[in-house]
Design a protein around this motif. Structure first.
Motif, short mmCIF file in Angstrom:
data_model
loop_
_atom_site.label_atom_id
_atom_site.label_comp_id
_atom_site.label_asym_id
_atom_site.label_seq_id
_atom_site.Cartn_x
_atom_site.Cartn_y
_atom_site.Cartn_z
N ARG A 169 54.84 187.06 50.34
CA ARG A 169 54.05 187.10 49.43
C ARG A 169 54.85 187.27 48.29
O ARG A 169 54.53 186.51 47.12
N ALA A 202 37.32 175.23 47.86
CA ALA A 202 38.38 174.55 47.70
C ALA A 202 37.86 173.03 47.34
O ALA A 202 38.57 172.52 46.76
N GLU A 242 36.87 182.78 46.22
CA GLU A 242 36.79 183.27 47.55
C GLU A 242 35.21 183.09 47.84
O GLU A 242 34.28 183.39 47.26
N PRO A 243 34.83 181.90 48.89
CA PRO A 243 33.85 181.84 49.18
C PRO A 243 32.84 182.62 50.11
O PRO A 243 31.65 182.77 50.20
N GLU A 244 33.92 183.39 50.97
CA GLU A 244 33.10 184.20 51.94
C GLU A 244 32.85 185.60 51.34
O GLU A 244 33.51 186.38 50.61
N GLY A 286 41.00 180.95 47.99
CA GLY A 286 41.06 181.80 49.41
C GLY A 286 41.69 182.89 49.51
O GLY A 286 42.59 182.96 50.49
N PRO A 287 41.62 183.78 48.44
CA PRO A 287 42.45 185.08 48.33
C PRO A 287 42.15 186.03 49.85
O PRO A 287 42.85 186.88 49.80
N GLY A 288 41.01 185.90 50.40
CA GLY A 288 40.71 186.76 51.33
C GLY A 288 40.41 188.09 50.53
O GLY A 288 39.60 188.31 49.57
N PHE A 334 39.30 190.16 59.64
CA PHE A 334 40.52 190.07 58.85
C PHE A 334 40.81 191.10 57.61
O PHE A 334 41.76 191.57 57.61
N SER A 356 47.49 180.78 50.68
CA SER A 356 48.41 181.26 51.64
C SER A 356 47.47 181.42 52.86
O SER A 356 46.12 181.77 52.38
N GLY A 357 47.55 180.76 53.69
CA GLY A 357 46.83 180.83 54.95
C GLY A 357 45.36 180.24 54.74
O GLY A 357 44.32 180.40 55.17
N LEU A 358 45.36 178.98 53.90
CA LEU A 358 44.08 178.32 53.58
C LEU A 358 43.95 176.98 53.94
O LEU A 358 42.65 176.61 54.57
#
Ligand SMILES: C[S@@+](CC[C@H](N)C(=O)[O-])C[C@H]1O[C@@H](n2cnc3c(N)ncnc32)[C@H](O)[C@@H]1O
Length: 214
Positions: free
Chosen positions: A29, A92, A65-67, A44-46, A13, A108-110
């Protein structure tokens, strides 16, 4: 706290997620964030692709953001954002915020990726002040039955390849269970991706109800 770790997807990603920015995603956006003000929580902002587009009327963004890999990329993006952005760990399902702390929540895309979308939406409502806004830009199940069938097939393998992303969720219906939809428009993106299972999308504004007697 539940963990989200998708090291391969995160790197994919980060490397290729931005390729749609030049095909019109940047403008989407901007539309997503236009007119926002006050304190905003982005979930989840990536890698932080929304950050450059926050208007100056936003006083602070808390981006959850968890990742781990994407969180570190978001932290880098936060440094050059036009408004103060603080990146935090969390999911979330359990946002690191008190009740009613935020004027708006941005996603967005979450909702394609969370395990329990209704629980996430309730959590967004919890951290929003009364009449606060949920700004959303999500891909959804198509209203065309044939295309929805293609999405159903794609969904057999897509989540395993794309970090848990489901392509047949009825996200708008889920949002309207918790919020009042104020504005929404549907479209395909990118317009050239005729058969992409993530092409049917919605962008819009939903509002948290004001509790009676307040
Ligand atoms: C497809 S990416 C979208 C990133 C970004 N919002 C954008 O528009 O470019 C999905 C993001 O949601 C995050 N995510 C997945 N499950 C989550 C959860 N349960 N809570 C919060 N974020 C989550 C992923 O780590 C990833 O950053």
């Amino acid at each position: 706290m539940a963990q989200v770790k998708n090291p391969l997807f995160a790197r994919y990603f980060d490397r290729y997620g931005a390729r749609n920015e030049d095909r019109g995603n940047r403008e989407l956006r901007r539309e997503l964030l236009a007119g926002l003000s006050g304190r905003v929580m982005e979930v989840g902002p990536g890698s932080g692709l929304n950050f450059p587009h926050y208007p100056a009327s936003v006083s602070e963004v808390v981006a959850v953001e968890p990742e781990p890999y994407l969180r570190s990329r978001a932290q880098e993006a936060a440094m050059s954002a036009p408004v103060p952005v603080r990146v935090a760990d969390g999911t979330a399902a359990q946002l690191p915020a008190a009740n009613g702390e935020f004027d708006a929540v941005v996603i967005s895309g979450l909702l394609c990726s969370v395990t329990d979308a209704p629980a996430a939406l309730s959590e967004f409502s919890r951290v929003l002040r009364q009449a606060g806004q949920l700004r959303f830009y999500e891909h959804v199940r198509s209203r065309d039955p044939l295309f929805a069938l293609l999405q159903r097939f794609a969904n057999l393998f897509w989540p395993r390849l794309m970090g848990g992303c489901h392509v047949q969720r009825q996200t708008l219906a889920a949002i309207s269970e918790v919020f009042t939809i104020e504005f929404c428009r549907g479209f395909r993106f990118p317009p050239s991706a005729v058969l992409s299972p993530v092409a049917p999308r919605v962008i819009g504004i939903a509002r948290k109800a004001v509790a009676p007697g307040t």
